[in-house]
Design a protein around this motif. Sequence first.
Motif, short mmCIF file in Angstrom:
data_model
loop_
_atom_site.label_atom_id
_atom_site.label_comp_id
_atom_site.label_asym_id
_atom_site.label_seq_id
_atom_site.Cartn_x
_atom_site.Cartn_y
_atom_site.Cartn_z
N GLU A 84 19.59 -12.21 -16.40
CA GLU A 84 20.80 -11.49 -16.73
C GLU A 84 21.85 -11.93 -15.71
O GLU A 84 21.65 -11.77 -14.52
CB GLU A 84 20.52 -9.99 -16.61
CG GLU A 84 21.68 -9.08 -16.87
CD GLU A 84 22.10 -9.03 -18.32
OE1 GLU A 84 21.34 -9.52 -19.19
OE2 GLU A 84 23.21 -8.54 -18.58
N PRO A 85 22.96 -12.56 -16.15
CA PRO A 85 23.96 -13.01 -15.18
C PRO A 85 24.50 -11.84 -14.35
O PRO A 85 24.78 -10.77 -14.89
CB PRO A 85 25.07 -13.58 -16.06
CG PRO A 85 24.42 -13.89 -17.35
CD PRO A 85 23.31 -12.91 -17.52
N VAL A 86 24.64 -12.08 -13.04
CA VAL A 86 25.17 -11.03 -12.17
C VAL A 86 26.56 -10.61 -12.63
O VAL A 86 26.91 -9.44 -12.59
CB VAL A 86 25.24 -11.53 -10.71
CG1 VAL A 86 25.90 -10.49 -9.81
CG2 VAL A 86 23.86 -11.86 -10.20
N ARG A 87 27.33 -11.57 -13.11
CA ARG A 87 28.71 -11.23 -13.51
C ARG A 87 28.72 -10.28 -14.70
O ARG A 87 29.66 -9.50 -14.84
CB ARG A 87 29.52 -12.50 -13.75
CG ARG A 87 29.71 -13.26 -12.42
CD ARG A 87 30.81 -14.29 -12.45
NE ARG A 87 30.86 -14.97 -11.18
CZ ARG A 87 31.52 -14.53 -10.10
NH1 ARG A 87 32.20 -13.41 -10.17
NH2 ARG A 87 31.50 -15.20 -8.97
N ASN A 88 27.71 -10.33 -15.55
CA ASN A 88 27.62 -9.33 -16.62
C ASN A 88 27.36 -7.94 -16.07
O ASN A 88 27.92 -6.95 -16.53
CB ASN A 88 26.44 -9.65 -17.56
CG ASN A 88 26.80 -10.72 -18.55
OD1 ASN A 88 27.93 -11.22 -18.54
ND2 ASN A 88 25.85 -11.08 -19.39
N ILE A 89 26.48 -7.91 -15.08
CA ILE A 89 26.14 -6.62 -14.48
C ILE A 89 27.36 -6.03 -13.79
O ILE A 89 27.66 -4.85 -13.92
CB ILE A 89 24.97 -6.79 -13.48
CG1 ILE A 89 23.73 -7.29 -14.22
CG2 ILE A 89 24.68 -5.50 -12.73
CD1 ILE A 89 22.60 -7.75 -13.32
N ILE A 90 28.12 -6.91 -13.09
CA ILE A 90 29.32 -6.46 -12.38
C ILE A 90 30.39 -6.00 -13.36
O ILE A 90 31.09 -5.02 -13.13
CB ILE A 90 29.88 -7.62 -11.53
CG1 ILE A 90 28.91 -7.92 -10.39
CG2 ILE A 90 31.24 -7.27 -10.98
CD1 ILE A 90 29.31 -9.15 -9.61
N LYS A 91 30.51 -6.71 -14.46
CA LYS A 91 31.54 -6.39 -15.45
C LYS A 91 31.39 -4.95 -15.93
O LYS A 91 32.36 -4.23 -16.12
CB LYS A 91 31.43 -7.36 -16.63
CG LYS A 91 32.74 -7.64 -17.30
CD LYS A 91 32.74 -8.94 -18.08
CE LYS A 91 31.64 -8.93 -19.14
NZ LYS A 91 31.38 -10.25 -19.70
N LYS A 92 30.14 -4.55 -16.07
CA LYS A 92 29.88 -3.18 -16.50
C LYS A 92 30.37 -2.18 -15.47
O LYS A 92 30.53 -1.01 -15.77
CB LYS A 92 28.39 -2.97 -16.76
CG LYS A 92 27.90 -3.74 -17.94
CD LYS A 92 26.54 -3.26 -18.38
CE LYS A 92 25.94 -4.24 -19.35
NZ LYS A 92 24.90 -5.08 -18.75
N ARG A 93 30.55 -2.63 -14.23
CA ARG A 93 31.06 -1.74 -13.20
C ARG A 93 32.55 -2.00 -12.99
O ARG A 93 33.03 -2.08 -11.88
CB ARG A 93 30.28 -1.93 -11.89
CG ARG A 93 28.80 -2.04 -12.05
CD ARG A 93 28.04 -0.74 -11.88
NE ARG A 93 28.82 0.44 -11.64
CZ ARG A 93 28.63 1.25 -10.60
NH1 ARG A 93 27.73 0.99 -9.72
NH2 ARG A 93 29.34 2.32 -10.47
N SER A 94 33.26 -2.17 -14.06
CA SER A 94 34.72 -2.38 -14.14
C SER A 94 35.26 -3.46 -13.19
O SER A 94 36.37 -3.37 -12.70
CB SER A 94 35.50 -1.07 -13.96
OG SER A 94 34.79 -0.18 -13.16
N GLY A 95 34.43 -4.46 -12.91
CA GLY A 95 34.90 -5.61 -12.15
C GLY A 95 35.26 -5.33 -10.70
O GLY A 95 35.90 -6.13 -10.04
N GLU A 96 34.85 -4.17 -10.19
CA GLU A 96 35.23 -3.80 -8.83
C GLU A 96 34.34 -4.46 -7.78
O GLU A 96 34.65 -4.46 -6.61
CB GLU A 96 35.14 -2.28 -8.65
CG GLU A 96 36.02 -1.49 -9.59
CD GLU A 96 37.37 -1.19 -8.94
OE1 GLU A 96 37.48 -1.40 -7.73
OE2 GLU A 96 38.27 -0.75 -9.67
#
Length: 549
Positions: A84-96
């Motif tokens: 699972e790309p980390v950036r996908n996981i981060i995106k779910k946290r509103s990119g903060e």
Amino acid sequence: TGGLLVYAESNVESRKQVVEQNQPESKKKRVVVLGTGWGGTSFLKDVDISSYDVQVVSPRNYFAFTPLLPSVTCGTVEARSIVEPVRNIIKKRSGEIQFWEAECLKIDPVNRTVSCRSGINDNLAGHNDFSLQYDYLVVAVGAQVNTFNTPGVMEHCHFLKEVEDAQTIRRTVIDCFEKSVIPGLSEEERRTNLHFVIVGGGPTGVEFAAELHDYVYEDLVKIYPSVKDFVKITVIQSGDHILNTFDERISSFAEQKFQRDGIEVSTGCRVTSVSDHFINMKVKSTGKHVEVPYGMVVWSTGVGTRPFVKDFMEQVGQEKRRILATDEWLRVKGCSNVYALGDCASVDQRKVMEDISTIFKAADKDDSGTLSIEEFRDVLEDIIIRYPQVDLYLKNKHFLEAKDLFRDSGGNETEEVDIEGFKLALSHVDSQMKSLPATAQVAAQQGTYLARCLNHWDQCKSNPEGPRRFKSSGRHEFLPFEYRHLGQFAPLGGDQAAAELPGDWVSMGHSTQWLWYSVYASKQVSWRTRYLVVGDWVAAQQGTYLARC
Ligand code: FAD
Ligand code: MG
Ligand code: MG
Ligand code: MG
Ligand code: MG
């Protein structure tokens, strides 16, 4: 209650520091997270980004679902399904959350910085060095393979730790078959090419052996029928049994299954070196050295500490330890504001006997110098929270009540004990301490726990014994990390698996495989990966079904 636990904490000085540095400021506190594995990712999912400025450093820009790695080696599951790309996981946290693809090279706990290097794996562009300041550091970098300095292992063996490893193993297995069918080879040479050796009889080694067996006998022998009788799979284990961290029933079930399948299990053998064609081992019972020719070796024998973590341990006075130690609140011992979790660290549990006088004094509410059963009963719950080994001891002894522990010097029941009697009563409990296993379950639970602690930091501040968990009741409690064991699974090939669930529930046989898949499917990080894994698996089942037809 709760008061007792406070006495047992010793590190008053570092507590003060934490509180002072945490005075309100306009700027958000900076949290730096090292690692995007099980521990780091579960922390990121729960940490409150409105109160923290979060940066993540990891040389891999994806999370890998390690329990399914052995299935990738044989193509039952595709590599892309378990990452699972980390950036996908981060995106779910509103990119903060900010992510930097880099490796941490050094932690400086005095100046609160980490030095990092990007582009290490990139042989074209060279690398860039940078450093980050932190207010809180979360070390979740996992462990590295451990060769125990055995000569030749690094050069000649495969490991099964990363997604790339699984892909390389898959290619190598096919290569071994290709090499074995070349014309003009002797039978001996064909046998050598098709000898697959797994060093290490833990869950990963056993699962890989089982997967490989199914792959070879369900798929590869149809493609390479001329060499099907030359294949051999061997598991080498230094101890007396494979799966020795599991229940005995599971361990012997696995051994019997392997025997039926023709997978050789060599127990009591220690590998002393590996050369390009031979693996050398010492048979413990006879002391003899044997040389075994192989086609491929997979080395799967436990894990070791990464060099930069070793360096950090030296800086904080932990040079004598094998693995980074934290207290039960996951705070690294010997420095402040650094937390560590997962495979790179271990929780140093407190011993009852070291705190016995303090416990006695705190429990003796009327200062009589003796402890009555009532006084002991009042604090037992607190003691159990602080020292989980007491609970294990009581359960193992089938003691139901405080009074079962109270005995006089003649061994008879008594209503009151003095300090010597109290020491006697608890003298064996510390033998029940168990260190937590290096598993995804532990790392993920610790990540969630630590995120909750940081999210409630303000409340924790007013009660500075360390981060604590808040129960829904709203009661402020002083709870250390507590591990909930959800069971363990050992897929054994051929639709069979053994499962051990909490409460001494052991299941072996066919339906267990379904149980295993449903549990893992429900733990997939996102719907995308969940869908893909189940999809691959259904495809594999259909393939088998069609093949059988
Ligand atoms: P990891 O998940 O290993 O994550 C470490 C992270 O740190 C990675 O992102 C890595 O890239 C990063 N990193 C490394 N070096 C640096 C650096 N210098 N700077 C910054 N970042 C760095 N556990 C189970 O509970 N059930 C299972 O069925 C199971 N099966 C397994 C099967 C296999 C094949 C393997 C290898 C492991 C299995 N495990 C299983 C164990 C489980 O994967 C680990 O316990 C778990 O991954 C530990 O989590 P972690 O966050 O501590 O470390
Ligand atoms: Mg991690
Ligand atoms: Mg991982
Ligand atoms: Mg008293
Ligand atoms: Mg591990």
